[in-house]
Design a protein around this motif. Structure first.
Motif, PDB file in Angstrom:
ATOM      1  N   UNK A  30       0.730  -1.158   0.075  1.00  0.00           N
ATOM      2  CA  UNK A  30      -0.003  -0.046  -0.127  1.00  0.00           C
ATOM      3  C   UNK A  30       0.991   1.283  -0.155  1.00  0.00           C
ATOM      4  N   UNK A  65       0.540   4.323  -2.623  1.00  0.00           N
ATOM      5  CA  UNK A  65      -0.407   5.226  -2.340  1.00  0.00           C
ATOM      6  C   UNK A  65       0.253   6.455  -1.884  1.00  0.00           C
ATOM      7  N   UNK A  66       1.320   6.130  -0.946  1.00  0.00           N
ATOM      8  CA  UNK A  66       1.760   7.434  -0.380  1.00  0.00           C
ATOM      9  C   UNK A  66       2.913   8.074  -1.146  1.00  0.00           C
ATOM     10  N   UNK A 126      -7.546   3.670   4.081  1.00  0.00           N
ATOM     11  CA  UNK A 126      -6.453   4.408   4.026  1.00  0.00           C
ATOM     12  C   UNK A 126      -6.434   6.180   4.131  1.00  0.00           C
TER      13      UNK A 126
END
Lengths: 242, 198
Positions: free
Chosen positions: B126, B129-130, B156
């Motif tokens: 994940x 995404x950041x 998130x």
């Protein structure tokens, strides 16, 4: 992964403060209207509804029972008038001339069936049933005659087809029942058979509904103005019709 | 949670379920101040929920307005058995779907091919995404199915656990995990890795 960590994965957008304030103000104005208590609508209570429903149900049962009983009633019985009234309404609401002629054919069939059942179950009412039948055949043959003069060939053919079918059927039934009716009515049945065979309406010697049945000998009197109806296909229309 | 057990009532992260229900019932009976309190409490959450599912901030604001207008009209029929936040998210979900139907947003195959990095495989975590830029992430999330979008945002952006999301969207935890897995797989194909862009 903790909640705080998960929250940090994607950016947490922040809405414009001015929009937030403006929307709040708009919503609360709307809420004052939307959420305002409304006057209660009148809802009839069960106490009122229950007897009303009971009366309505009873009326339905009575109406249904009357209609059902009337449907099988025979000439001379109390509910027979209900049956005839219902047929008259149906006839009044039939505007198409071919449909009307077909309905009159059905009604003549029904009167014939009643006559047959009356001869079997209540011979004393046979004269009344005979009159009802003769009346129905007169109306039917008049309708057939009108259609025979129609401009449309389809209508003329329809009239002829229905008249031929009715003639055959009626002759067979009348022939079968004539020996079962009282002596006083038998001559009338014979006359009806004679009319059917010759294609003549029975209106001149059968009694109109509601009148007393004449003496059998009276029905043998010559017809003053015979009207041609239910005549076999191809036979000319009698001149006395017009 | 055992696989066949019923999901527990949804609880908002700050544990205000009971208080929400009381406010909602009061609002349904005509207490506009109670409705205002619920608005203050959840307007930002609703904004974040719809933000990643539309293409612009203006659209997100329109949707927030629509959601609270719908909530205002529906609140007299609110049942306290259901957590208020789950009820509000359901209204938001329907508003998003209705808006999509109205505007008939269609993403063409050509558009998808033109998107940078669509054919590049990135790290399966994940973290992508950041690492990706805000607009790229937003555009990628907008291409997920409505339920995938919902799960990704709740997970998130809002930081809910799988269990809490399951309660909020009315699915089992295993189903939510599957939705999340497929959503991340899809995002990996849509969002280029930092290395790929370098």
């Amino acid at each position: 992964m903790s909640r705080r960590e998960r929250r940090g994965i994607l950016e947490r957008p922040v809405m414009r403060k001015s929009f937030r304030t403006e929307l709040r103000s708009r919503l609360l104005s709307e809420a004052a209207v939307v959420l305002a208590p409304r006057p209660r609508r009148f809802v009839p209570s069960w106490t009122i509804l229950r007897p009303a429903l009971a009366v309505a149900a009873l009326a339905l049962v009575v109406a249904w029972g009357t209609t059902s009983a009337a449907a099988v009633s025979l000439p001379g019985e109390p509910l027979y008038a209900v049956k005839r009234a219902s047929e008259d309404v149906q006839l009044t609401l039939t505007f198409d001339d071919v449909a009307r002629m077909q309905l009159l054919a059905e009604l003549a069939d029904r009167r014939l069936d009643e006559l047959a059942r009356t001869a079997e179950q209540q011979p004393s009412n046979a004269p009344t049933a005979t009159t009802e039948y003769a009346d129905a055949v007169t109306k039917f043959t008049n309708a057939v005659d009108e259609l025979r003069d129609a401009d449309s060939e389809d209508k003329r053919n329809a009239a002829q087809a229905v008249a031929d079918a009715a003639r055959e059927k009626h002759l067979a039934v009348l022939d079968a029942i004539k020996d079962r009716v009282p002596e006083t009515t038998r001559s009338e049945i014979d006359s009806l058979i004679d009319d059917e065979q010759q294609g003549i309406a029975p209106s001149e010697h059968a009694n109109p509904r509601g009148r007393e049945t004449p003496h059998p000998e009276a029905s043998t009197a010559p017809r003053a103005t015979p009207r041609a109806t239910l005549r076999p296909a191809g036979t000319p229309r009698p001149s006395g019709h017009d | 949670m055992p696989p066949n057990s019923q999901p527990s009532p949804p609880v908002s992260p700050d544990g205000t379920t009971d208080e929400d229900a009381v406010l909602a019932v009061r609002a349904g009976k005509g207490d506009t101040a109670a409705f205002g309190a619920l608005y203050d409490r959840y307007v930002e959450a609703v904004y974040r929920y719809v933000y990643y599912r539309v293409h612009s901030d203006t659209d997100a604001e329109d949707l927030v307005s629509d959601v609270f207008m719908r909530a205002l009209r529906a609140i007299p029929r609110y049942e306290p058995r259901q957590a208020f936040l789950a009820w509000l998210y359901r209204i938001a979900r329907n508003a998003v779907i209705d808006r999509a139907r109205r505007t008939r947003i269609q993403i063409s195959f050509e558009d998808a091919l033109a998107h940078p990095g669509v054919d590049q495989i990135v790290e399966p975590d994940a973290g992508l995404l950041a690492l990706a830029d805000k607009e790229t992430v937003r555009a990628a999330i907008a291409r997920l199915t409505p339920l995938q979008q919902e799960v990704i945002v709740l997970r998130f952006v809002e930081g809910y656990s799988t269990s809490e999301i399951a309660n909020l969207v009315g699915k089992r935890e295993g189903t939510v995990r599957g939705i999340q897995f497929r959503a991340l797989e899809m995002l990996r194909t849509l969002i280029p890795s930092r290395e790929a862009l370098a």
